[in-house]
Write an enzyme that holds these catalytic residues in place. Structure first.
Site, mmCIF file in Angstrom:
data_model
loop_
_atom_site.group_PDB
_atom_site.id
_atom_site.type_symbol
_atom_site.label_atom_id
_atom_site.label_comp_id
_atom_site.label_asym_id
_atom_site.label_seq_id
_atom_site.Cartn_x
_atom_site.Cartn_y
_atom_site.Cartn_z
ATOM 1 N N LEU A 58 0.810 -1.208 0.000
ATOM 2 C CA LEU A 58 0.000 0.000 0.000
ATOM 3 C C LEU A 58 0.846 1.262 0.000
ATOM 4 C CD1 LEU A 58 -2.935 -0.898 2.438
ATOM 5 C CD2 LEU A 58 -2.964 -0.793 -0.053
ATOM 6 N N ASN A 59 2.121 1.143 0.337
ATOM 7 C CA ASN A 59 3.005 2.299 0.268
ATOM 8 C C ASN A 59 3.196 2.786 -1.162
ATOM 9 O OD1 ASN A 59 3.827 2.629 3.116
ATOM 10 N ND2 ASN A 59 4.765 0.616 2.851
ATOM 11 N N ASN A 60 2.913 1.928 -2.134
ATOM 12 C CA ASN A 60 3.046 2.340 -3.533
ATOM 13 C C ASN A 60 2.089 3.467 -3.894
ATOM 14 O OD1 ASN A 60 5.063 0.455 -4.160
ATOM 15 N ND2 ASN A 60 3.554 -1.150 -4.583
ATOM 16 N N ASP A 77 -9.164 6.633 -5.673
ATOM 17 C CA ASP A 77 -9.296 5.193 -5.846
ATOM 18 C C ASP A 77 -10.102 4.878 -7.098
ATOM 19 O OD1 ASP A 77 -7.865 4.857 -3.564
ATOM 20 O OD2 ASP A 77 -9.489 4.005 -2.365
ATOM 21 N N ASP A 78 -9.958 3.657 -7.570
ATOM 22 C CA ASP A 78 -10.613 3.275 -8.823
ATOM 23 C C ASP A 78 -12.088 2.955 -8.650
ATOM 24 O OD1 ASP A 78 -10.302 0.930 -7.420
ATOM 25 O OD2 ASP A 78 -9.594 -0.251 -9.117
ATOM 26 N N ASP A 173 -3.150 5.852 4.336
ATOM 27 C CA ASP A 173 -3.779 7.168 4.269
ATOM 28 C C ASP A 173 -3.631 7.931 5.575
ATOM 29 O OD1 ASP A 173 -5.385 5.322 5.546
ATOM 30 O OD2 ASP A 173 -7.215 5.812 4.454
ATOM 31 N N GLY A 208 -13.902 -5.177 12.768
ATOM 32 C CA GLY A 208 -12.718 -4.728 13.485
ATOM 33 C C GLY A 208 -11.979 -3.585 12.825
ATOM 34 N N HIS A 209 -12.605 -2.953 11.830
ATOM 35 C CA HIS A 209 -11.924 -1.906 11.067
ATOM 36 C C HIS A 209 -11.543 -0.728 11.961
ATOM 37 C CE1 HIS A 209 -10.920 0.808 7.818
ATOM 38 N NE2 HIS A 209 -11.839 1.666 8.219
#
Length: 245
Positions: A58-60, A77-78, A173, A208-209
């Site tokens: 996700l760092n990309n 985001d797509d 993020d 659990g998000h």
């Protein structure tokens, strides 16, 4: 209007067993170019580039792009759909505060007071923002920021934070929000606009998000040695499109 770079974050949602990568890229490139060209204004040329990452991290999302020709980056985001008018208004807001993150999806952090003051923070989603009337982050799934933050994330973000993001596949993020707030000492700007999320299988839909995101915030606070996020109640609204403002 001055141009800005749009970085569309996409993951292949199709089965790689039945398609070749080259075919997928060619088809998606043709579709994206046709869509962008048909919606371009004043005959402006659209430059389209694909960056295929070898590492699944996700760092990309915030990897430095060396040949960007604009200062403004619109990260999206797509699975987000938006009218051009909303993005153009958000861009005008960003131009008034180019060091700030400007976005459509606000989130908040707060002190955990369930057992008295413990120094622990809790991540709050949309309903917490709505209830409190304040926020301290705008998610990078639909946000403007200066291109310098891509370089700062790539080269200056603590390695332990990037390793945590990569391992847990979450909170890149939030990490960017920490980075910008730490650099500016200022809050982000939430823009009220019409955007539509068509995805339904993101990490926010998993159980659990909130707890996992809260763990991220507390981990990052420990790394920075303080809480850099700044809470605000300011909201940018395009008064041309509403009756009361």
């Amino acid at each position: 209007m001055e141009p800005f770079a749009q970085i569309l974050h996409a993951q292949n949602r199709l089965s790689m067993a039945n398609f070749e990568l080259g075919t997928l890229i060619a088809d998606e490139a043709f579709w994206l170019f046709a869509m962008a060209h048909s919606n371009s204004r004043d005959g402006r040329q659209i430059e389209l580039k694909f960056d295929i990452n070898q590492e699944d991290s996700l760092n990309n999302r915030f990897k430095e792009v060396n040949d960007l020709k604009t200062d403004a980056v619109f990260s999206i985001d797509d699975d987000i759909i938006f009218p051009c008018s909303s993005v153009e208004f958000a861009f005008s807001v960003w131009q008034s505060a180019p060091d700030t993150m400007v976005g459509f999806v606000p989130r908040i952090h707060s002190i955990d007071q369930s057992n008295g003051y413990t120094g622990r923070y809790i991540y709050g989603g949309w309903w917490s923002v709505w209830w409190r009337g304040t926020y301290s982050m705008v998610l990078s799934k639909a946000a403007f920021f200066h291109k310098k933050y891509l370089s700062m994330y790539t080269n200056e973000m603590p390695a332990s934070i990037k390793e945590y993001v990569a391992k847990n596949r979450n909170c890149e993020d939030i990490a960017m929000s920490f980075l910008v707030a730490n650099a500016t000492g200022a809050p982000p700007i939430w823009v009220k606009g019409k955007i539509f999320e068509i995805g339904s299988t993101g990490i926010s839909s998993l159980g659990g998000h909130i707890e996992r995101r809260s763990q991220c915030i507390n981990r990052f606070v420990n790394e920075y040695g303080r809480m850099p996020l700044v809470t605000t109640s300011v909201k940018a609204v395009d008064s041309r499109n509403i009756w009361f403002w």
